[in-house]
Design a protein around this motif. Structure first.
Motif, PDB file in Angstrom:
ATOM      1  N   LEU A 322       0.828  -1.208   0.000  1.00  0.00           N
ATOM      2  CA  LEU A 322       0.000   0.000   0.000  1.00  0.00           C
ATOM      3  C   LEU A 322       0.861   1.257   0.000  1.00  0.00           C
ATOM      4  O   LEU A 322       0.596   2.219  -0.734  1.00  0.00           O
ATOM      5  N   SER A 323       1.912   1.262   0.814  1.00  0.00           N
ATOM      6  CA  SER A 323       2.792   2.423   0.875  1.00  0.00           C
ATOM      7  C   SER A 323       3.503   2.657  -0.458  1.00  0.00           C
ATOM      8  O   SER A 323       3.626   3.794  -0.931  1.00  0.00           O
ATOM      9  N   ARG A 331      -1.774   9.004  -3.670  1.00  0.00           N
ATOM     10  CA  ARG A 331      -1.875   8.956  -2.214  1.00  0.00           C
ATOM     11  C   ARG A 331      -3.285   8.623  -1.741  1.00  0.00           C
ATOM     12  O   ARG A 331      -3.488   8.334  -0.554  1.00  0.00           O
ATOM     13  N   ASN A 332      -4.258   8.682  -2.653  1.00  0.00           N
ATOM     14  CA  ASN A 332      -5.650   8.466  -2.264  1.00  0.00           C
ATOM     15  C   ASN A 332      -6.076   7.004  -2.332  1.00  0.00           C
ATOM     16  O   ASN A 332      -7.248   6.689  -2.115  1.00  0.00           O
TER      17      ASN A 332
END
Length: 362
Positions: A322-323, A331-332
């Motif tokens: 996810l990062s 980033r959303n």
């Protein structure tokens, strides 16, 4: 190229460019305008016809300049003089007469009169012409001709030029008194046209409107140095164009269709067409991610993380994935959305889950 993603400051005003069919109604259009060099350098170029510029809504393509030569370059076919009128410096391309490059003088028989020699007189005339056209640094030059933009630099393509002999500065004083009067009486007064003429010239036509809208966006991106923006950040720049369009009468609106498009719909369609033109010209780049691109991005992240892990067989944790996706893509991206994509990739046998929260590429 600019990326259509970020935001930028909006311009509050939209410049009106008259239709090209009406330019001839302005007496300045076909005249050699005595403008200051600084104004020539900052004139706005037309979005309809290249080589036409606007000063205070006046269409201009020919100018008349008087100034001092501050530099010169000579080629076989032309002189390039830098003309300084006190407000700025502009290049003037002055073409040589072909007779200058001729070797010798044409054979002309001597006249019966001994006190008059046509060949000698012709030679004197050519020498006088050469002297008036060949200038040195510090001499006064008057140049007239159309304005061109070459390599993003304004230049005057001289149709007429000559050295001005002004030992007591009488010509320069006269010039400095006449030019401000021309500005007050002509140049600084806007070029106004009757609204009926705009409709006759097709002021509201789609091609004209699209050209003006595209020029507005180009000027905005150039002046504000925008690198990232979103479409709705700049659509207000085009709002005055849509609001100025003539409204249809009730009889024109009547018909089997559902009705004319709303102003908001017209604005969106106009913006999309302008952005497409800018993309075709390579001025902007649209950052679009389809479903396949998202899946590919996640696969790249998992592959990169697996190589960096000491125990690659265990796989990558979902939070690490996810990062990495948020850094590469957006980033959303939420954890729930990522889990759905991971399940789809696992169903396609692109990845395999080694535990409830670890994944690796097959």
């Amino acid at each position: 190229s600019r990326l259509i993603d970020g935001g930028g400051k909006k311009e509050d005003s939209v410049w009106e460019e008259p239709p090209s069919m009406l330019w001839g109604l302005d007496p300045m259009f076909n005249a050699f305008n005595r403008l200051y060099v600084k104004d020539i350098l900052h004139m706005r170029e037309s979005c309809q016809v290249s080589g036409i510029y606007f000063y205070n809504s006046h269409p201009i393509f020919k100018v008349d300049v008087l100034g001092t030569v501050v530099y010169k370059r000579e080629r076989e076919d032309l002189f390039c003089y830098g003309v300084d009128d006190g407000t700025g410096v502009i290049n003037s391309l002055c073409w040589k007469d072909e007779q200058w490059r001729e070797q010798g003088d044409p054979a002309i028989r001597n006249s019966a009169r001994e006190d008059f020699n046509p060949a000698s007189e012709l030679k004197k005339l050519r020498q006088a012409q050469h002297s008036s056209s060949h200038l040195e640094i510090g001499e006064l030059l008057r140049v007239r001709g159309p304005v061109k933009t070459s390599r993003q630099q304004r230049e005057i393509m001289a149709s007429t030029y000559y050295k001005v002999s002004d030992p007591v500065m009488a010509v320069q004083i006269s010039w400095m008194m006449e030019v401000p009067q021309l500005y007050r009486q002509c140049y600084d007064k806007p070029f106004h046209l009757d609204s009926s003429l705009y409709s006759i010239a097709g002021h509201g036509s789609a091609s004209y409107l699209l050209g003006r809208a595209t020029r507005i966006l180009k000027d905005f991106l150039k002046e504000k140095e925008v690198t990232r923006f979103r479409p709705y950040d700049i659509q207000d720049l085009l709002q005055p164009l849509v609001s100025r369009q003539p409204q249809k009468t009730s009889s024109e609106q009547a018909g089997p269709s559902s009705g004319p498009p709303t102003s908001f719909k017209q604005l969106r369609e106009l913006l999309q067409k302008c952005l497409q033109i800018l993309q075709d010209e390579g001025l902007v780049f649209r950052k679009v991610k389809c479903q396949d691109e998202v899946h590919h991005c996640i696969l790249i992240c998992i592959d990169g993380l697996s190589l960096a892990l000491p125990d690659a067989e265990k796989g990558c944790h979902i939070l690490h994935i996810l990062s990495s996706v948020r850094q590469r893509y957006s980033r959303n991206v939420s954890k729930a959305a990522l889990e759905l994509v991971l399940k789809a990739l696992e169903c396609n046998s692109d990845i395999i889950s080694t535990s409830d929260s670890h994944y690796t590429i097959l």
